[in-house]
Design a protein around this motif. Structure first.
Motif, PDB file in Angstrom:
ATOM      1  N   ASP A 108       0.648  -1.237  -0.137  1.00 25.26           N
ATOM      2  CA  ASP A 108      -0.012  -0.035  -0.113  1.00 25.26           C
ATOM      3  C   ASP A 108       0.906   1.392   0.068  1.00 25.26           C
ATOM      4  N   ILE A 109       2.190   1.167  -0.203  1.00 25.53           N
ATOM      5  CA  ILE A 109       3.015   2.384  -0.486  1.00 25.53           C
ATOM      6  C   ILE A 109       3.926   2.498  -1.679  1.00 25.53           C
ATOM      7  N   THR A 110       4.273   3.373  -1.836  1.00 22.81           N
ATOM      8  CA  THR A 110       5.361   3.506  -3.093  1.00 22.81           C
ATOM      9  C   THR A 110       6.469   4.425  -2.363  1.00 22.81           C
ATOM     10  N   PRO A 111       7.603   3.491  -2.304  1.00 20.21           N
ATOM     11  CA  PRO A 111       8.911   3.907  -1.513  1.00 20.21           C
ATOM     12  C   PRO A 111       9.431   4.935  -2.421  1.00 20.21           C
ATOM     13  N   ILE A 112       9.879   6.312  -2.107  1.00 22.27           N
ATOM     14  CA  ILE A 112      10.447   7.041  -2.883  1.00 22.27           C
ATOM     15  C   ILE A 112      12.019   6.831  -2.532  1.00 22.27           C
ATOM     16  N   ALA A 113      12.489   7.005  -1.286  1.00 24.92           N
ATOM     17  CA  ALA A 113      13.660   7.146  -0.961  1.00 24.92           C
ATOM     18  C   ALA A 113      14.015   6.695   0.623  1.00 24.92           C
ATOM     19  N   ALA A 122      14.829   0.947  -3.077  1.00 19.42           N
ATOM     20  CA  ALA A 122      13.998   0.971  -1.471  1.00 19.42           C
ATOM     21  C   ALA A 122      13.022  -0.176  -1.656  1.00 19.42           C
ATOM     22  N   PRO A 123      12.276  -0.570  -2.446  1.00 21.27           N
ATOM     23  CA  PRO A 123      11.273  -1.948  -2.152  1.00 21.27           C
ATOM     24  C   PRO A 123      11.949  -2.838  -1.887  1.00 21.27           C
TER      25      PRO A 123
END
Length: 327
Positions: A118-123, A304-305
């Motif tokens: 449920d998230i999009t890792p950016i950094a 990051a993922p």
């Protein structure tokens, strides 16, 4: 890993197709000049909050948006993060989260979102080195002496933490797991009471963020035996890592990361990754990193993922070992 903090040629071509490659316009092309809401799911004054407020000005300049930092503490970060994952996928709601994000699934029976899906890792911006500190009355001056003392006096030593399932608790559990020593966990309601009792000798040892005990270590009211990270900390360069001090497989740290709701368009993700990299190079961010005793990282959206997945597996193992639960 630094390639994650740059806009790839493919992403830039995709952004160009949306009219987004002008400086700052990759975000405006999707959302106009509306402000970005940066949710911090922890209290004001925390390490994560300090980082968010330090990078917000530079991130705003690089993205072309004003950035408003909003604290939504509660349930170890769950309350605020739930607001992020439920937000529209327009890039106007982001979250500055901590490693609590991958600890919570093991200590809460029910969480209203999936920590990975449920998230999009950016950094991943920085790690938070912890220092293994002991009260000076404890007759040990090294990790080797601490382990020998603990083995000679099983169950006699107490180590404090900021609460069941907290990062500080799991750092202690990893030490127990790697060394086989028998020490008792004493959970506190936050780091402040823990540090107070550690200085007072009510507990003999504990893992604490460096920024919270650096003055006491300098004054001699606490003794630093080792830092938790794989590399030494610039804030305590003379203090060895636990691996150097005789626990070769030990490496543990907390961290700070920028995330968005799942499904954020790739041009926005890459643009935000580039913007946060510029923000991290700003004087405000550099001062915050140094002041909080942090170690900068350079994990962007490509790396990051996998980092999140690995951290989730590691922390869930430690939570299970500790038996910690909060509901």
């Amino acid at each position: 890993m630094k390639q994650g903090f740059t806009i790839s040629r493919r992403a830039c071509l995709a952004a160009a197709a949306l009219g987004c490659c002008a400086p700052g316009a990759w975000a405006q092309g999707a959302s106009g000049a509306k402000p970005i809401r940066m949710v911090v799911p922890l209290a004001a004054g925390s390490t994560v909050d300090a980082m968010a407020r330090a990078v917000a000005p530079g991130f705003g300049r690089a993205s072309g948006h004003a950035v408003v930092v909003e604290n939504l503490p509660g349930a170890g970060g769950i309350t605020g993060t739930a607001q992020v994952v439920k937000a529209p996928r327009d890039g106007l709601t982001l979250g500055m989260i901590s490693s609590n994000h991958v600890i919570n699934p093991g200590i809460y029976k029910s969480i209203p979102f999936d920590s990975l899906q449920d998230i999009t890792p950016i950094a991943v911006l920085a790690t938070v080195p912890l220092v293994l500190a002991v009260h000076p009355a404890l007759p040990v001056k090294s990790v080797a002496e601490l382990l020998a003392y603990a083995k000679a006096h099983p169950g006699a030593l107490n180590y404090g933490s900021a609460g069941n399932g907290s990062t500080l608790h799991l750092a202690g559990e990893l030490l127990v797991s790697e060394t086989g020593i028998d020490i008792k966990h004493v959970p506190y309601r936050g780091t402040g009471p823990l540090v107070t009792d550690l200085i007072g000798g009510q507990v003999q040892l504990g893992f604490v963020s460096i920024s919270q005990v650096a003055p006491q270590i300098k004054a001699g009211t606490l003794r630093a035996l080792a830092v938790s990270t794989a590399q030494r900390s610039a804030a305590l360069p003379e203090v060895p890592t636990l691996a150097e001090a005789g626990v070769p497989k030990y490496a543990f740290d907390a961290w700070v990361a920028l995330v968005a709701p799942a499904g954020l368009p790739k041009p926005l993700v890459d643009g935000y990754a580039a913007a946060i990299a510029k923000a991290m190079a700003s004087p405000e961010a550099q001062a915050a990193v140094a002041g909080q005793g942090l170690m900068p990282m350079a994990l962007g959206p490509d790396a990051a993922p996998a980092f999140f997945q690995s951290e989730l597996a590691k922390h869930q193992k430690l939570v299970k070992q500790s038996g910690a639960t909060l509901d």
